[in-house]
Design a protein around this motif. Structure first.
Motif, PDB file in Angstrom:
ATOM      1  N   GLU A 239       0.828  -1.214   0.000  1.00 21.61           N
ATOM      2  CA  GLU A 239       0.000   0.000   0.000  1.00 21.61           C
ATOM      3  C   GLU A 239       0.859   1.258   0.000  1.00 21.61           C
ATOM      4  N   THR A 240       1.901   1.267   0.831  1.00 16.25           N
ATOM      5  CA  THR A 240       2.774   2.445   0.903  1.00 16.25           C
ATOM      6  C   THR A 240       3.999   2.316  -0.003  1.00 16.25           C
ATOM      7  N   LYS A 241       4.140   1.157  -0.632  1.00 15.18           N
ATOM      8  CA  LYS A 241       5.290   0.861  -1.513  1.00 15.18           C
ATOM      9  C   LYS A 241       6.606   1.065  -0.753  1.00 15.18           C
ATOM     10  N   THR A 242       6.638   0.498   0.453  1.00 10.20           N
ATOM     11  CA  THR A 242       7.766   0.677   1.366  1.00 10.20           C
ATOM     12  C   THR A 242       8.313  -0.673   1.809  1.00 10.20           C
ATOM     13  N   ALA A 243       9.625  -0.740   1.983  1.00 10.47           N
ATOM     14  CA  ALA A 243      10.271  -1.927   2.532  1.00 10.47           C
ATOM     15  C   ALA A 243      11.150  -1.522   3.706  1.00 10.47           C
ATOM     16  N   LEU A 244      11.062  -2.286   4.792  1.00 13.65           N
ATOM     17  CA  LEU A 244      11.924  -2.106   5.957  1.00 13.65           C
ATOM     18  C   LEU A 244      12.774  -3.356   6.109  1.00 13.65           C
ATOM     19  N   ILE A 245      14.075  -3.173   6.169  1.00 16.61           N
ATOM     20  CA  ILE A 245      14.998  -4.300   6.337  1.00 16.61           C
ATOM     21  C   ILE A 245      15.761  -4.101   7.651  1.00 16.61           C
TER      22      ILE A 245
END
Length: 264
Positions: free
Chosen positions: A144-150
């Motif tokens: 939805e936010t086109k976000t990735a957290l690594i």
């Protein structure tokens, strides 16, 4: 096939409908008649209808493989230690065979329905990413936010971080982009757009020093919502660095490892 055995006649190449070439390993000149269908025959003859269907579908698989490769961008793609494109095409061909709605020659490559087939894809075979970084990475991808957290964990050399390269520095690099399903529109396969890519790097770290936990965030600068036919491809790499004569750190070609972390 005939072998030319005349000291006075020594030639290679085409002559009429004959071709002469030097046989590898023996030095002899071999003469053979040209054969095989013409381009016109392949395009129009009923005998090659099956070939045309195969060629059409191969074009679709190639377009899908290009879409996937584009998501990796240069920071990660440069770490590959082999030509990854044929392997990506092979995976796309396998996905294409699972499409049951359209007939042969028009089957789509529905990446969105087979995302797990791409997860773990290796860009480096000699030193695989999870043999270099053995501790799992905590990953969160939000469509939805086109976000990735690594979440990068604490890494200790020789325990959960094994660097087989001698360069003094290393850094993590990440890319995220959009791969699109490739479908046939009745006249040919749709060529996916080149959509925005997000990338990020960690700081350079000394080879041998412990790596403290940190979080890397990626977000696509892309208007609108993702469609069901679009997949987020997240790729990770670790690269080695070497200071140049001016003291600036330069990435060392082919010294590193990379893989596809997640496809959502």
């Amino acid at each position: 096939m005939a072998i030319l055995d005349a000291n006075e006649i020594q030639f290679t190449g085409s002559f009429g409908n004959m071709t002469a070439y030097r046989l590898r390993g023996s030095g002899k000149i071999v003469v053979r008649k040209k054969g095989g269908p013409t381009k016109k025959q392949v395009k129009t003859s009923r005998k090659f209808s099956h070939t045309r269907l195969n060629n059409s579908e191969f074009d679709g698989a190639v377009q899908a493989a290009k879409s996937i490769r584009y998501t990796m961008n240069l920071p990660v793609l440069k770490l590959a230690d082999y030509n990854i494109f044929p392997q990506l095409t092979k995976i796309c061909t396998r996905i294409q065979k699972e499409e049951k709605i359209n007939g042969k020659g028009q089957r789509g490559v529905l990446i969105s329905e087979h995302r797990k087939l791409l997860e773990g894809f290796l860009l480096t075979r000699k030193h695989q990413f999870f043999s270099v970084v053995s501790n799992p990475l905590d990953i969160s991808v939000d469509r939805e936010t086109k976000t990735a957290l690594i979440q990068l964990p604490r890494l200790i050399k020789g325990i959960n971080l094994v660097l087989p390269w001698r360069q003094p520095l290393y850094s993590f690099t990440f890319c995220m982009g959009v791969a699109e399903d490739v479908i046939h529109n009745g006249s040919g396969y749709y060529k996916p757009e080149r959509l925005p890519i997000a990338s990020a790097h960690s700081e350079w770290h000394i080879n041998g020093a412990n790596f403290l936990p940190q979080t890397i965030t990626l977000q696509l600068n892309m208007p609108g919502a993702l469609t069901a036919a679009q997949s987020l491809v997240l790729t990770a790499g670790i690269e080695m660095g070497q200071p140049d004569a001016r003291g600036e750190i330069q990435s060392v070609p082919y010294a590193g490892s990379a893989c596809v972390l997640a496809v959502r």
